[in-house]
Design an enzyme around this catalytic site. Structure first.
Site, PDB file in Angstrom:
ATOM      1  CE1 TYR A 139     -28.500 119.764  -8.357  1.00  0.00           C
ATOM      2  CE2 TYR A 139     -28.301 118.018  -6.717  1.00  0.00           C
ATOM      3  CZ  TYR A 139     -28.199 119.350  -7.068  1.00  0.00           C
ATOM      4  OH  TYR A 139     -27.785 120.267  -6.137  1.00  0.00           O
ATOM      5  CG  PHE A 206     -39.261 108.480   1.071  1.00  0.00           C
ATOM      6  CD1 PHE A 206     -40.604 108.123   0.977  1.00  0.00           C
ATOM      7  CD2 PHE A 206     -38.909 109.786   0.735  1.00  0.00           C
ATOM      8  CE1 PHE A 206     -41.556 109.037   0.561  1.00  0.00           C
ATOM      9  CE2 PHE A 206     -39.857 110.701   0.313  1.00  0.00           C
ATOM     10  CZ  PHE A 206     -41.184 110.333   0.231  1.00  0.00           C
TER      11      PHE A 206
HETATM   12  N1  UDP Z   1     -37.107 111.624   3.280  1.00  0.00           N
HETATM   13  C1  UDP Z   1     -38.166 110.868   3.816  1.00  0.00           C
HETATM   14  N2  UDP Z   1     -39.425 111.376   3.678  1.00  0.00           N
HETATM   15  C2  UDP Z   1     -39.695 112.554   3.054  1.00  0.00           C
HETATM   16  C3  UDP Z   1     -38.609 113.306   2.523  1.00  0.00           C
HETATM   17  C4  UDP Z   1     -37.340 112.801   2.652  1.00  0.00           C
HETATM   18  O1  UDP Z   1     -37.955 109.805   4.384  1.00  0.00           O
HETATM   19  O2  UDP Z   1     -40.863 112.930   2.936  1.00  0.00           O
HETATM   20  C5  UDP Z   1     -35.741 111.104   3.412  1.00  0.00           C
HETATM   21  C6  UDP Z   1     -35.034 110.904   2.085  1.00  0.00           C
HETATM   22  O3  UDP Z   1     -35.315 109.639   1.552  1.00  0.00           O
HETATM   23  C7  UDP Z   1     -33.567 111.067   2.495  1.00  0.00           C
HETATM   24  C8  UDP Z   1     -33.630 112.073   3.645  1.00  0.00           C
HETATM   25  O4  UDP Z   1     -34.981 112.072   4.106  1.00  0.00           O
HETATM   26  O5  UDP Z   1     -33.060 109.849   2.988  1.00  0.00           O
HETATM   27  C9  UDP Z   1     -33.278 113.484   3.211  1.00  0.00           C
HETATM   28  O6  UDP Z   1     -34.022 113.777   2.056  1.00  0.00           O
HETATM   29  P1  UDP Z   1     -34.115 115.236   1.447  1.00  0.00           P
HETATM   30  O7  UDP Z   1     -35.041 115.192   0.274  1.00  0.00           O
HETATM   31  O8  UDP Z   1     -34.434 116.215   2.541  1.00  0.00           O
HETATM   32  O9  UDP Z   1     -32.627 115.565   0.984  1.00  0.00           O
HETATM   33  P2  UDP Z   1     -31.625 114.802  -0.031  1.00  0.00           P
HETATM   34  O10 UDP Z   1     -30.723 113.989   0.862  1.00  0.00           O
HETATM   35  O11 UDP Z   1     -32.423 113.973  -0.972  1.00  0.00           O
HETATM   36  O12 UDP Z   1     -30.907 115.910  -0.703  1.00  0.00           O
END
Ligand code: UDP
Length: 323
Positions: A139, A206
């Site tokens: 991506y 996560f």
């Molecule tokens: N995250 C999480 N649980 C979830 C979705 C996201 O802990 O169900 C965490 C993810 O690992 C990251 C942050 O939240 O550290 C933001 O994730 P998101 O997918 O919103 O945006 P990204 O930073 O990946 O574009």
């Protein structure tokens, strides 16, 4: 007239809502992830695909396009690792088709949605536009490739462009008429709010062993209306000839951890979350926070909506979500 490709998607539809106040707008979207109902009724809507030359020719022949804003991309890191062809095909090859048609019709102004994922795992606290771009997934690479194509087109064909690298877009329009709606939803704030509404059983955090103060990942959340306003300023800078080849970060310079986001959601809504700690998600850098000083200095843009406002607007939207 301004062509907004991907104007039915989350960020594109918020841009369109602001842009129709100032310009005539035509939206081209294949509705693969976007929503027809998200497109402001003052914009012309054309259902079509950016990788389809005939769809593009029809639009460019029918309307006097003076600039193109391009939001039509796939944007899930994990999916891009599983299916890179989908990402290079749509995000790179289809964008090339769009640029080719633009050149044919001598449309020279382009605004491109890029991403913090172009930086990979940064070695600085605050990422600015001179930070190294070493993306760690297809991506991020697909977006960086288009940025490189734009630089070459600028030199060789006189294309004028602004690249906007978004950090974590979130929130919804203050009217709650439009907002975030992905299927499946993978983003943190909508997932938390859906849990608070009882639409999910629990929220998985996560990773709790990152090298951050509370062990969870830190991100720079930016209100989608602030993002939209940055596009309007970038468009004005291109159309007035003030800018011709620029890249800007769009963030608010403040990082929030996953735990802080969940706590702020609880505070704003008054509802307690059901949270479980989980393993790390592949490909997540510990910390991604932007310096947006460059766009502030050059175009006068800064984020005006804080995390509470982002969550409050998103909460209004999720309670009445119409699409
Ligand atoms: N995250 C999480 N649980 C979830 C979705 C996201 O802990 O169900 C965490 C993810 O690992 C990251 C942050 O939240 O550290 C933001 O994730 P998101 O997918 O919103 O945006 P990204 O930073 O990946 O574009």
């Amino acid at each position: 007239m301004i062509l907004v490709v991907g104007g039915a998607g989350y960020i594109g539809s918020h841009l369109v809502k602001e842009l129709v106040e100032k310009e005539e707008v035509v939206v081209l979207d294949n509705l693969s992830t976007g929503h027809r109902d998200a497109v402001d009724s003052r914009a012309i809507f054309v259902k079509g695909d950016l990788g389809n030359v005939d769809d593009l020719l029809m639009v460019f022949r029918s309307y006097p396009i003076k600039a193109v804003m391009h939001f039509a991309a796939y944007s899930l890191v994990g999916e891009s690792v599983v299916d890179p062809l989908k990402y290079y095909q749509n995000n790179v090859a289809s964008t090339l088709t769009l640029l080719q048609v633009m050149m044919k019709f001598k449309v020279k102004n382009f605004i491109f949605s890029s991403t913090a994922a172009t930086y990979g795992i940064p070695d600085v606290e605050l990422i600015d536009e001179t930070s190294a771009t070493t993306p760690i997934n297809p991506y991020g690479r697909s977006k960086l490739m288009v940025e490189q194509i734009l630089a070459d087109f600028s030199k060789s064909y006189g294309l004028n462009y602004v690249v906007l690298r978004y950090f974590n877009a979130a929130g919804a329009h203050a009217s709650a008429a439009i907002g975030e709606s992905h299927d499946p939803e993978t983003h943190l704030i909508p997932i938390v709010l859906q849990q608070l509404l009882g639409q999910r059983e629990k929220i998985a955090v996560f990773g709790t062993d990152y090298n951050t103060p509370d062990g969870t990942c830190i991100r720079d959340y930016i209100h989608v209306t602030d993002l939209a306003n940055a596009h309007i300023l970038a468009l004005e800078a291109l159309l007035s000839g003030k800018k011709s080849a620029e890249t800007y970060n769009l963030g608010n310079g403040l990082g929030y951890s996953v735990k802080e986001v969940i706590e702020t959601c609880e505070k704003v809504t008054g509802v307690e979350a059901n949270v479980e700690m989980a393993d790390r998600r592949a490909g997540d850098p510990a910390r991604l926070v932007a310096s947006s000083n460059k766009i502030f200095t050059e175009l006068g843009w800064k984020a005006e909506r804080n995390l509470e406002k982002i969550i409050a607007d998103a909460w209004e939207w999720h309670q009445k979500q119409t699409y």
